[in-house]
Design a protein around this motif. Structure first.
Motif, short mmCIF file in Angstrom:
data_model
loop_
_atom_site.label_atom_id
_atom_site.label_comp_id
_atom_site.label_asym_id
_atom_site.label_seq_id
_atom_site.Cartn_x
_atom_site.Cartn_y
_atom_site.Cartn_z
N ARG A 77 -30.54 -51.39 -20.81
CA ARG A 77 -30.46 -52.63 -21.60
C ARG A 77 -31.18 -53.76 -20.88
NH1 ARG A 77 -25.91 -49.70 -22.48
NH2 ARG A 77 -25.30 -49.42 -24.67
N ARG A 78 -32.24 -54.21 -21.50
CA ARG A 78 -33.01 -55.33 -20.98
C ARG A 78 -33.46 -56.18 -22.15
NH1 ARG A 78 -38.71 -54.91 -17.62
NH2 ARG A 78 -37.46 -53.67 -16.16
N ILE A 79 -33.58 -57.47 -21.93
CA ILE A 79 -34.10 -58.38 -22.95
C ILE A 79 -35.48 -58.84 -22.52
CG2 ILE A 79 -33.79 -60.57 -24.17
CD1 ILE A 79 -31.74 -58.51 -24.95
N VAL A 80 -36.46 -58.67 -23.41
CA VAL A 80 -37.82 -59.13 -23.14
C VAL A 80 -38.12 -60.28 -24.09
CG1 VAL A 80 -40.26 -58.53 -23.23
CG2 VAL A 80 -38.61 -56.88 -22.34
N SER A 81 -38.53 -61.41 -23.51
CA SER A 81 -38.87 -62.60 -24.31
C SER A 81 -40.35 -62.58 -24.65
CB SER A 81 -38.52 -63.88 -23.54
OG SER A 81 -37.14 -63.95 -23.29
N LEU A 82 -40.64 -62.83 -25.93
CA LEU A 82 -42.02 -62.77 -26.39
C LEU A 82 -42.16 -63.64 -27.63
CD1 LEU A 82 -44.78 -61.29 -25.96
CD2 LEU A 82 -43.94 -59.57 -27.56
N HIS A 83 -43.09 -64.59 -27.58
CA HIS A 83 -43.37 -65.45 -28.73
C HIS A 83 -42.08 -66.11 -29.26
CE1 HIS A 83 -47.20 -63.62 -28.42
NE2 HIS A 83 -46.94 -62.53 -29.12
N GLN A 84 -41.28 -66.60 -28.33
CA GLN A 84 -40.02 -67.30 -28.65
C GLN A 84 -39.00 -66.39 -29.33
OE1 GLN A 84 -41.35 -70.77 -30.89
NE2 GLN A 84 -41.61 -71.95 -29.01
N ASN A 85 -39.21 -65.09 -29.22
CA ASN A 85 -38.23 -64.12 -29.71
C ASN A 85 -37.73 -63.28 -28.55
OD1 ASN A 85 -38.41 -64.68 -32.58
ND2 ASN A 85 -40.44 -63.74 -32.52
N GLU A 86 -36.53 -62.75 -28.70
CA GLU A 86 -35.97 -61.87 -27.67
C GLU A 86 -35.79 -60.47 -28.26
OE1 GLU A 86 -32.41 -63.73 -26.21
OE2 GLU A 86 -33.55 -64.87 -24.70
N TYR A 87 -36.31 -59.47 -27.52
CA TYR A 87 -36.27 -58.09 -27.97
C TYR A 87 -35.43 -57.24 -27.02
CZ TYR A 87 -40.22 -59.46 -30.92
OH TYR A 87 -41.03 -60.07 -31.85
N PRO A 88 -34.35 -56.64 -27.52
CA PRO A 88 -33.59 -55.72 -26.67
C PRO A 88 -34.32 -54.38 -26.54
CG PRO A 88 -32.60 -55.86 -28.85
CD PRO A 88 -33.75 -56.83 -28.84
N ILE A 89 -34.50 -53.92 -25.32
CA ILE A 89 -35.24 -52.67 -25.09
C ILE A 89 -34.52 -51.83 -24.04
CG2 ILE A 89 -37.45 -53.81 -25.56
CD1 ILE A 89 -37.78 -53.31 -22.30
N SER A 90 -34.96 -50.59 -23.91
CA SER A 90 -34.66 -49.76 -22.74
C SER A 90 -35.99 -49.50 -22.05
CB SER A 90 -34.01 -48.44 -23.13
OG SER A 90 -32.72 -48.63 -23.65
#
Length: 281
Positions: A129-142
């Motif tokens: 579980r990691r959150i990646v910030s991109l273009h003012q959005n947050e994406y939960p990823i593995s």
């Protein structure tokens, strides 16, 4: 220079295979060869080049993998399945074999004619579980790295993936592939779990720099992330990719991943001789 080759594909992931024991091409020459002959329309065309070489240990052979842009691939799951069958057909190895890759030793098995399984390099790094910030959005990823040096994979859910065109995912895929959170870049695997627990996967591959019809290590990374996050309980997970279907078998011991096997179809397409007049080695 005349170079004999075999063209194979596993679920639409296509490869040029050469027996480099015959040619002794250097690392740099193989990079040049890959970049040239993998270019579609201008040469043979494929997702990658594999060179079979003698191993320097007790394994049956060594697999060198190069992406279509000439960069080195630490490992390729569908490529490994194809070269395992190539080695068996050409009497380089038996039905069960081991071979060297940049990411470590891989075990392969000819299960039934075209059906080939490989035990992939086990994960050296897992962040479920990691959150990646991109273009003012947050994406939960593995994030998972298979083998050492690790083959990097991002696993990200995309609702409605089955009905989504690749072009609408490309901008996000490229942004994630080059995101600063992944210093060596990453393969981006979008997924969606179906009602039958089968998983639809689309992979934007580093080195190919596009979506491919299949990515074995990407499919395995998706299956492993979903299994470890307890979103799927079956230890054999069916993965559906644009090029077909494959199974990922997962084995655990004392909370650690002990088995990560990729099982699927392979197809011998052609044998020929590379005569590319523009090729300079």
């Amino acid at each position: 220079m005349r170079i004999e080759f075999t063209k194979m594909q596993g679920l639409g992931n296509d490869f040029i295979i050469i027996d480099n024991r015959q040619y002794a091409l250097t690392f740099q020459q193989l990079q040049i060869l890959a970049k040239k002959v993998c270019t579609r329309r201008f040469s043979v065309g494929s997702d990658g080049l594999m060179a079979l070489e003698n191993s320097n240990d007790s394994t049956d052979f060594r697999m060198r993998f190069f992406n279509a842009d000439g960069s080195v691939g630490e490992m390729c799951g569908n490529g490994a399945r194809c070269i395992a069958r190539y080695a068996y057909i050409n009497k380089i190895a038996g039905k069960k074999m081991t071979f060297q890759t940049t990411a470590g030793i891989v075990s392969g098995e000819i299960i039934n004619d075209r059906l080939v399984g490989v035990l992939l390099n086990l994960p050296e790094f897992i962040e479920l579980r990691r959150i990646v910030s991109l273009h003012q959005n947050e994406y939960p990823i593995s994030y998972i790295e298979l083998g050492s040096p690790g083959l990097p994979h991002v696993v990200i859910e995309h609702k409605g993936l089955k009905d989504t065109d690749d072009t609408s995912l490309t901008e996000l895929a490229i942004a994630l592939r080059y995101h600063e959170a992944f210093p060596k870049g990453a393969n981006i695997n979008f997924y969606e779990i179906g009602k039958d627990s089968a998983v639809t996967v689309r992979t934007y591959e580093r080195g190919v720099e596009d979506f491919t019809l299949a990515c074995g290590t990407g499919s395995a990374s998706v299956a492993l992330a979903l299994f470890l996050r307890e979103e799927l309980s079956n230890n054999i997970i069916r993965i559906n990719v644009p090029g077909g279907s494959l199974d990922v078998a997962i084995g655990m011991s004392d909370g650690k991943v002990e088995i990560l096997q990729l099982i699927g179809d392979t197809n011998m397409i052609a044998e020929g001789i590379i005569l590319d007049e523009d090729l300079k080695l």
